[in-house]
Write an enzyme that holds these catalytic residues in place. Sequence first.
Site, PDB file in Angstrom:
ATOM      1  N   CYS A   1       0.762  -1.318  -0.278  1.00  0.00           N
ATOM      2  CA  CYS A   1      -0.185   0.037   0.246  1.00  0.00           C
ATOM      3  C   CYS A   1       1.182   1.276   0.140  1.00  0.00           C
ATOM      4  O   CYS A   1       1.358   1.730   1.221  1.00  0.00           O
ATOM      5  CB  CYS A   1      -1.180  -0.070   1.197  1.00  0.00           C
ATOM      6  SG  CYS A   1      -2.166   1.673   1.689  1.00  0.00           S
TER       7      CYS A   1
ATOM      8  N   CYS B   1      -0.178   4.233   2.409  1.00  0.00           N
ATOM      9  CA  CYS B   1       0.063   3.734   3.620  1.00  0.00           C
ATOM     10  C   CYS B   1       1.507   3.509   3.571  1.00  0.00           C
ATOM     11  O   CYS B   1       1.660   4.866   4.607  1.00  0.00           O
ATOM     12  CB  CYS B   1      -0.722   2.090   3.873  1.00  0.00           C
ATOM     13  SG  CYS B   1      -2.296   1.953   3.613  1.00  0.00           S
ATOM     14  N   ASP B   2       1.841   3.876   2.948  1.00  0.00           N
ATOM     15  CA  ASP B   2       3.518   3.341   4.313  1.00  0.00           C
ATOM     16  C   ASP B   2       4.250   4.190   2.906  1.00  0.00           C
ATOM     17  O   ASP B   2       5.744   4.665   3.387  1.00  0.00           O
ATOM     18  CB  ASP B   2       4.385   1.897   3.302  1.00  0.00           C
ATOM     19  CG  ASP B   2       3.291   1.478   4.242  1.00  0.00           C
ATOM     20  OD1 ASP B   2       3.260   1.401   5.711  1.00  0.00           O
ATOM     21  OD2 ASP B   2       3.470  -0.238   4.036  1.00  0.00           O
TER      22      ASP B   2
HETATM   23  C1  LIG Z   1       0.726  -3.511   4.662  1.00  0.00           C
HETATM   24  C2  LIG Z   1      -0.273  -2.758   5.886  1.00  0.00           C
HETATM   25  C3  LIG Z   1      -0.224  -1.363   5.653  1.00  0.00           C
HETATM   26  C4  LIG Z   1      -1.708  -0.731   5.714  1.00  0.00           C
HETATM   27  N1  LIG Z   1      -1.021   0.501   6.590  1.00  0.00           N
HETATM   28  C5  LIG Z   1      -2.246   1.504   6.471  1.00  0.00           C
HETATM   29  C6  LIG Z   1      -2.104   3.058   6.600  1.00  0.00           C
HETATM   30  O1  LIG Z   1      -0.584   3.209   7.039  1.00  0.00           O
HETATM   31  N2  LIG Z   1      -3.079   3.203   6.859  1.00  0.00           N
HETATM   32  C7  LIG Z   1      -4.502   3.013   6.679  1.00  0.00           C
HETATM   33  O2  LIG Z   1      -5.513   4.155   6.867  1.00  0.00           O
HETATM   34  N3  LIG Z   1      -5.197   2.848   6.266  1.00  0.00           N
HETATM   35  C8  LIG Z   1      -3.476   1.428   6.296  1.00  0.00           C
HETATM   36  N4  LIG Z   1      -3.652  -0.234   5.262  1.00  0.00           N
HETATM   37  C9  LIG Z   1      -5.354  -0.204   4.669  1.00  0.00           C
HETATM   38  C10 LIG Z   1      -6.187  -0.498   5.857  1.00  0.00           C
HETATM   39  O3  LIG Z   1      -5.418  -1.732   6.874  1.00  0.00           O
HETATM   40  C11 LIG Z   1      -7.270  -1.089   5.394  1.00  0.00           C
HETATM   41  O4  LIG Z   1      -7.991  -0.574   4.775  1.00  0.00           O
HETATM   42  C12 LIG Z   1      -8.568  -1.541   6.723  1.00  0.00           C
HETATM   43  O5  LIG Z   1      -7.777  -2.475   7.445  1.00  0.00           O
HETATM   44  C13 LIG Z   1      -9.408  -2.067   6.490  1.00  0.00           C
HETATM   45  O6  LIG Z   1     -10.634  -2.293   6.409  1.00  0.00           O
HETATM   46  P1  LIG Z   1     -11.990  -3.431   7.053  1.00  0.00           P
HETATM   47  O7  LIG Z   1     -12.236  -3.711   8.658  1.00  0.00           O
HETATM   48  O8  LIG Z   1     -12.526  -3.294   5.991  1.00  0.00           O
HETATM   49  O9  LIG Z   1     -11.094  -4.355   7.023  1.00  0.00           O
HETATM   50  P2  LIG Z   1      -9.759  -5.180   7.347  1.00  0.00           P
HETATM   51  O10 LIG Z   1      -9.322  -4.770   8.533  1.00  0.00           O
HETATM   52  O11 LIG Z   1      -9.683  -6.607   6.119  1.00  0.00           O
HETATM   53  O12 LIG Z   1     -10.295  -6.766   8.365  1.00  0.00           O
HETATM   54  C14 LIG Z   1     -11.153  -7.290   7.720  1.00  0.00           C
HETATM   55  C15 LIG Z   1     -11.378  -8.583   8.891  1.00  0.00           C
HETATM   56  O13 LIG Z   1     -12.520  -9.606   8.722  1.00  0.00           O
HETATM   57  C16 LIG Z   1     -12.964 -11.147   8.858  1.00  0.00           C
HETATM   58  N5  LIG Z   1     -12.932 -11.668   8.186  1.00  0.00           N
HETATM   59  C17 LIG Z   1     -13.224 -12.182   6.468  1.00  0.00           C
HETATM   60  N6  LIG Z   1     -13.524 -13.270   6.494  1.00  0.00           N
HETATM   61  C18 LIG Z   1     -14.180 -13.567   7.618  1.00  0.00           C
HETATM   62  C19 LIG Z   1     -14.921 -14.568   7.911  1.00  0.00           C
HETATM   63  N7  LIG Z   1     -15.420 -15.454   6.847  1.00  0.00           N
HETATM   64  N8  LIG Z   1     -15.249 -14.783   8.713  1.00  0.00           N
HETATM   65  C20 LIG Z   1     -15.303 -14.371  10.431  1.00  0.00           C
HETATM   66  N9  LIG Z   1     -14.476 -12.959  10.143  1.00  0.00           N
HETATM   67  C21 LIG Z   1     -13.337 -12.400   8.926  1.00  0.00           C
HETATM   68  C22 LIG Z   1     -10.641 -10.729   9.533  1.00  0.00           C
HETATM   69  O14 LIG Z   1     -10.677 -11.695  10.269  1.00  0.00           O
HETATM   70  C23 LIG Z   1     -10.312  -9.630   9.703  1.00  0.00           C
HETATM   71  O15 LIG Z   1     -10.730  -9.317  10.770  1.00  0.00           O
HETATM   72  C24 LIG Z   1      -2.781  -1.121   5.235  1.00  0.00           C
HETATM   73  C25 LIG Z   1      -2.809  -2.506   4.540  1.00  0.00           C
HETATM   74  C26 LIG Z   1      -1.802  -2.870   4.732  1.00  0.00           C
HETATM   75  C27 LIG Z   1      -2.072  -4.582   3.899  1.00  0.00           C
END
Ligand SMILES: Cc1cc2nc3c(=O)[nH]c(=O)nc-3n(C[C@H](O)[C@H](O)[C@H](O)COP(=O)(O)OP(=O)(O)OC[C@H]3O[C@@H](n4cnc5c(N)ncnc54)[C@H](O)[C@@H]3O)c2cc1C
Length: 309
Positions: A131, A134-135
Amino acid sequence: MENVVIIGSGCAGWTAALYTARANLQPLLLTGHQPGGLLTTTSIVENFPGFPEGVDGFELMTRMQKQAERFGAKSQFGLVEAVDFSGKPFVLTVDGEKVEAETVIIATGASHKHLGVPGEELLETKGVTYCATCDGALPLFRNQPLVVVGGGDSACEEALYLTRFGSTVHLVHRRDSLRASKIMADRTLANPKIKPVWDSAVTEIVDVKQDRVTGVKLKNLKTDVESTLPCAGVFIAIGHGPNTEIFKGQIETDPNGFIIPRRGTMTNVPGVFVAGDCADHIYRQAITAAGAGCAAAIDAERFLSAANH
Ligand SMILES: Cc1cc2nc3c(=O)[nH]c(=O)nc-3n(C[C@H](O)[C@H](O)[C@H](O)COP(=O)(O)OP(=O)(O)OC[C@H]3O[C@@H](n4cnc5c(N)ncnc54)[C@H](O)[C@@H]3O)c2cc1C
């Protein structure tokens, strides 16, 4: 029967839990296999408001969980294997057990593809990232040569963004032309800081011994010639897709599987709401996922109030 079941424990899920807990709905959050979601895989988050010094991703997620639990949110470690949204109550199968819910908030996030080469996993957060937004601005990438892997629109977007920070951005692609839309490809190739590396695959990321990225090993797929390209960061943009397989046939998605909200955060099934990266292929940030979690919680609370009066 649960008032609200939240599927997913990332920023969207825990924010939805916080808001529904404060609305006295005692939500049940199902964590999935990655408690805390994607942010737990990164060390420093510098763009989440309220943390001027930055915050460790794992710590931020632990704090979100504690905050929601303080108001009565419950959580259960478990993977939702199947859902039945055809009638009321909604039925979820979680590790073989049935859970019934009056409303559901889907917050299952999205996953990125990995290259699967030596060094990738060990050097994640030490120069390997998925990303640029992000980084990209982190000090270790400033004025350094960087590598972006991929040839689609996302890879081009990442490469263009990184020209603000890196000295040079090498765009490594397996073919001899970009897959991206023409306008994006033209803009990318016209940027003097972006150097395409055609017909090439990354075979290894080095240097695990130094515990940081110093370069990538490349193989030219046409000539088989191997080389090493020095760089301080590798941004992998070879594909990204939502975790929405289990909702197939029940919840409306776009052709790539991203859930399409209809009214506010409500899906095509009344009482089922969506938040975060599983419905967002554009912004993909912690703060936007948290904001969507807040909106889904408010929508679910209003739906329940209307249904129970
Ligand atoms: C390496 C990295 C660095 C990042 N750094 C930043 C940053 O510095 N700043 C920033 O704003 N964003 C950053 N991001 C992006 C950020 O992490 C995501 O935008 C954010 O986490 C999205 O949140 P979410 O809750 O939609 O999904 P996610 O964080 O992806 O969470 C999804 C959840 O769903 C659960 N899940 C999936 N399928 C199932 C299922 N069938 N049953 C039950 N649970 C399930 C998973 O276990 C997880 O807990 C980064 C991403 C990455 C990969």
